[in-house]
Motif scaffolding. Structure first.
Motif, PDB file in Angstrom:
ATOM      1  N   ASP A  42       0.860  -1.182   0.000  1.00 15.12           N
ATOM      2  CA  ASP A  42       0.000   0.000   0.000  1.00 15.12           C
ATOM      3  C   ASP A  42       0.902   1.239   0.000  1.00 15.12           C
ATOM      4  OD1 ASP A  42      -1.761   2.052   0.426  1.00 15.12           O
ATOM      5  OD2 ASP A  42      -2.748   1.131   2.158  1.00 15.12           O
ATOM      6  N   PRO A  43       0.984   1.985  -1.130  1.00 13.05           N
ATOM      7  CA  PRO A  43       1.885   3.141  -1.196  1.00 13.05           C
ATOM      8  C   PRO A  43       1.573   4.205  -0.133  1.00 13.05           C
ATOM      9  CG  PRO A  43       1.058   2.594  -3.376  1.00 13.05           C
ATOM     10  CD  PRO A  43       0.306   1.749  -2.395  1.00 13.05           C
ATOM     11  N   SER A  44       0.314   4.315   0.278  1.00  8.60           N
ATOM     12  CA  SER A  44      -0.027   5.314   1.283  1.00  8.60           C
ATOM     13  C   SER A  44       0.340   4.872   2.698  1.00  8.60           C
ATOM     14  CB  SER A  44      -1.523   5.644   1.216  1.00  8.60           C
ATOM     15  OG  SER A  44      -2.290   4.506   1.563  1.00  8.60           O
ATOM     16  N   ASN A  45       0.612   3.576   2.882  1.00  7.39           N
ATOM     17  CA  ASN A  45       0.995   3.045   4.183  1.00  7.39           C
ATOM     18  C   ASN A  45       2.034   1.936   3.982  1.00  7.39           C
ATOM     19  OD1 ASN A  45       1.171   2.240   6.812  1.00  7.39           O
ATOM     20  ND2 ASN A  45      -0.984   1.708   7.050  1.00  7.39           N
ATOM     21  N   PRO A  46       3.297   2.323   3.726  1.00 14.35           N
ATOM     22  CA  PRO A  46       4.317   1.312   3.376  1.00 14.35           C
ATOM     23  C   PRO A  46       4.650   0.335   4.502  1.00 14.35           C
ATOM     24  CG  PRO A  46       5.310   3.480   3.643  1.00 14.35           C
ATOM     25  CD  PRO A  46       3.825   3.675   3.722  1.00 14.35           C
ATOM     26  N   ASP A  47       4.269   0.651   5.743  1.00 20.67           N
ATOM     27  CA  ASP A  47       4.546  -0.243   6.864  1.00 20.67           C
ATOM     28  C   ASP A  47       3.406  -1.210   7.162  1.00 20.67           C
ATOM     29  OD1 ASP A  47       7.052   0.890   7.280  1.00 20.67           O
ATOM     30  OD2 ASP A  47       6.209   2.462   8.558  1.00 20.67           O
TER      31      ASP A  47
END
Length: 86
Positions: A42-47
């Motif tokens: 998920d590019p908006s939440n890389p973690d």
């Protein structure tokens, strides 16, 4: 999240010939893991980490070791792994 669980089955054999001048091993395995954690991409939440279903790996390994001279050792090994996400 659910806990990671795994199940491994492995069988193998070793043998030697000519006063340990030639050694051979072979093994087969089947590994299954459930509830594996992986990156969610998920590019908006890389973690972000998510669980996916099951991973299975089956394979074989073999090895030959020859010692034709006291100061020379020849080794040949092969491994096959068939891994899938189910």
């Amino acid at each position: 999240p659910k806990p990671l669980t795994s199940q491994l089955y492995e069988v193998g054999a070793k043998t030697e010939w000519f006063g340990r001048a030639l050694l051979a091993t072979v093994s087969l395995y089947n590994l299954t893991q459930n509830n594996v954690l992986t990156n969610a991409n998920d590019p908006s939440n890389p973690d972000l980490i998510v669980q996916r279903g099951q991973e299975r790996a089956r394979g074989a390994e073999t090895e030959l070791v020859g010692n034709p001279l006291s100061n020379l050792s020849i080794q040949v090994a092969y491994a096959y792994n068939d891994a899938v996400i189910t």
